[in-house]
Design a protein around this motif. Sequence first.
Motif, PDB file in Angstrom:
ATOM      1  N   THR A   1      -3.969  13.650  -1.165  1.00  0.00           N
ATOM      2  CA  THR A   1      -3.384  12.853  -0.089  1.00  0.00           C
ATOM      3  C   THR A   1      -4.078  11.508  -0.013  1.00  0.00           C
ATOM      4  N   TRP A   2      -3.471  10.574   0.747  1.00  0.00           N
ATOM      5  CA  TRP A   2      -4.119   9.277   0.951  1.00  0.00           C
ATOM      6  C   TRP A   2      -5.489   9.450   1.600  1.00  0.00           C
ATOM      7  N   GLU A   3      -5.568  10.352   2.557  1.00  0.00           N
ATOM      8  CA  GLU A   3      -6.835  10.582   3.241  1.00  0.00           C
ATOM      9  C   GLU A   3      -7.892  11.082   2.258  1.00  0.00           C
TER      10      GLU A   3
ATOM     11  N   LEU B   1      -4.298   0.558   4.363  1.00  0.00           N
ATOM     12  CA  LEU B   1      -5.173   1.476   3.632  1.00  0.00           C
ATOM     13  C   LEU B   1      -5.857   0.754   2.477  1.00  0.00           C
TER      14      LEU B   1
ATOM     15  N   ALA C   1       0.575   1.185   4.244  1.00  0.00           N
ATOM     16  CA  ALA C   1       0.090   1.204   2.861  1.00  0.00           C
ATOM     17  C   ALA C   1      -0.894   0.067   2.613  1.00  0.00           C
TER      18      ALA C   1
ATOM     19  N   GLN D   1       5.902   6.846  -0.551  1.00  0.00           N
ATOM     20  CA  GLN D   1       5.089   7.998  -0.135  1.00  0.00           C
ATOM     21  C   GLN D   1       4.965   8.068   1.395  1.00  0.00           C
TER      22      GLN D   1
ATOM     23  N   ASP E   1       1.354  10.538   1.051  1.00  0.00           N
ATOM     24  CA  ASP E   1       1.125  10.299   2.478  1.00  0.00           C
ATOM     25  C   ASP E   1       1.994  11.312   3.216  1.00  0.00           C
TER      26      ASP E   1
ATOM     27  N   LYS F   1      -8.996   8.131  -0.058  1.00  0.00           N
ATOM     28  CA  LYS F   1      -9.927   7.196   0.569  1.00  0.00           C
ATOM     29  C   LYS F   1     -11.337   7.783   0.616  1.00  0.00           C
TER      30      LYS F   1
ATOM     31  N   MET G   1       3.545   3.543  -2.891  1.00  0.00           N
ATOM     32  CA  MET G   1       2.923   3.910  -1.629  1.00  0.00           C
ATOM     33  C   MET G   1       3.901   3.807  -0.459  1.00  0.00           C
TER      34      MET G   1
END
Length: 438
Positions: A186-188, A251, A248, A225, A311, A191, A222
Motif C-alpha cells: 500500500t501507499w502507507e 504523498l 498523490a 490507484q 491506495d 512511505k 497513482m
Amino acid sequence: MRKMKKTIPAITLAAMMMTGMLTACSGGGASQEQAASPQSSTPATPAGKSKVQFWHSLGGKNGENLDAMIKRYNESQDKVEVVGTFQGSYDETVTKLQQGVAAGSAPDVTMLERAYVQMFADSDVLEDLTPYMKKSNLNKDDFTQGLMGHSVFDNKLVSLPLNRSTPVLHINKTMLDEKGLAIPKTWEDMKKVAEALVVKENGEFKRYGLSMPYDSWYQLAMITQAKGKFLNDQGTSIGFGGGEGAKAFKLLKDMQATGGLYYPPMQDSGNIVNQMFTSGKVGMIFQSTGTIGGISNSAKFEYVTAFLPMDQVYATPTGGANIAMLAGSKNKQAAWDFVNWVMTNPNGAQQFVIDTGYLPFTKKMVESEQIKQLWAKEPNRKVAYDQLQYAVDTNKSVTWPQLNQEFNKAIQAIMYDNKNIEATLDNFKKEAERILKK
C-alpha cells in the motif's frame, strides 16, 4: 454527439507541438539514433514478391530483435518481403507518419505508441482489421484484455498490441531484508519502507528509499490507484476531482522532503534512476517492465519486482506500442499476412517477447511452454503480466498529446519548483478544459 473527425493537416499541426513528451511509457526501447529514410534503406525486392514497408521506433538491442523477427518472416515464405525501417523515437515516427500520410508516402504497416492510435483512427487513416481477423479465425478475445484499450475506435479494430509494457515496483530485496522490512503493498507501506531505507550523513542523503523517472506515467498510475481518472467519462474535463491528484502529489512531496523519494532531473531521468538502483543508492523504483533484463544483468543483490502499491485500489497504466495497417496501403493482403504471422506464429512476436522482455499479449502466448519456462526462470517478468488484471486506460483522447504536455508542466511545477499542489492542479484543469473544447 461525436466530434467531427480531424483532417490530416490538423493532426500534422498537432504533431509539431508534441516533441519530447513521452518518455518511459512511450520511449521504452526507443533509440535516440537517427533514422535512415525509407528510400535509402530499402533493398531491392526479389522478383515476384510483394514488398511491405514497416516503420518502427525500436533502436539498439530491441531494434536488433525486431529486425531478427522480420528476417524470420521473410525466410518463412516466398511471397512477401517486409522492409523494416527505424524512424526514430515514438514521437518522431508519429511526425513522419503524419507527413507520409499527407504526402501519400506512408508505409503499409507501422508501429504506433498506443496513446497516439486514437488520433490516427479519428482521421480514418488506419485500416479496420476486423475482416482480416475473421478470415484468419482470430478475434479480440484471443488477446490480453488489459492491452486492448487502444485498439478499437468507432467499432473498428485499428491496431493490435506489439511491444507493450507496464510500470512495476522494482525492489532491492537484500536492502529490505537487512532492515527487516516487507515488500510494500500500500501507499502507507511504501512511505514507511522508503523512509526506513534512507541514509543521511552530515546533512546529505547517501541513500534514498524510492525513485521514479520524470514521466506522467507514474503520476497517472497513482491517480488511478486513488480511484481517480485522468479524464472524466464525458471527455470534457479532468477526472480526478475530489482530491485524488492532490493526494498523490502530497504523498510524493512528503517523501521527497524526508529522502524517502529522490525525484531525478528531467534529462536522462530513466537512466539516472536505473543506475541509482543498481548501485544501491535507492532501494525501490517505479520503472517499466522493459528495464527488467538490464537491471537483472547489473544488480549485485537479490532483485525482485512487485505490483505498484495500492491506495484505494490496485491500478496501473500500460505503455509501449501497437501495430497497425494503413488504409492507404496498396499491399493490404501482403501486409496482413505479415501482421497475422507476427500475432500467431511462435517465431513471430512470441519469440520477440522472449528476446526483449515486453509483455506477451495473446492467450496462446501466455499458455505456451516457452513463456511458461521463461516465467519459471525469471519470475520478475510474470509479475508485470499478473498486474495487467488491474490495467486502466486513462488517457484515451485525440487531445492526449496536448493534455500530457500540460500535465507534465504541472508535474514540473510541483516536483521541481515546489508550487502549491491544489493551485497547480486547478490551473491544469482549466487548461485541459480549454483544450478539450477545441
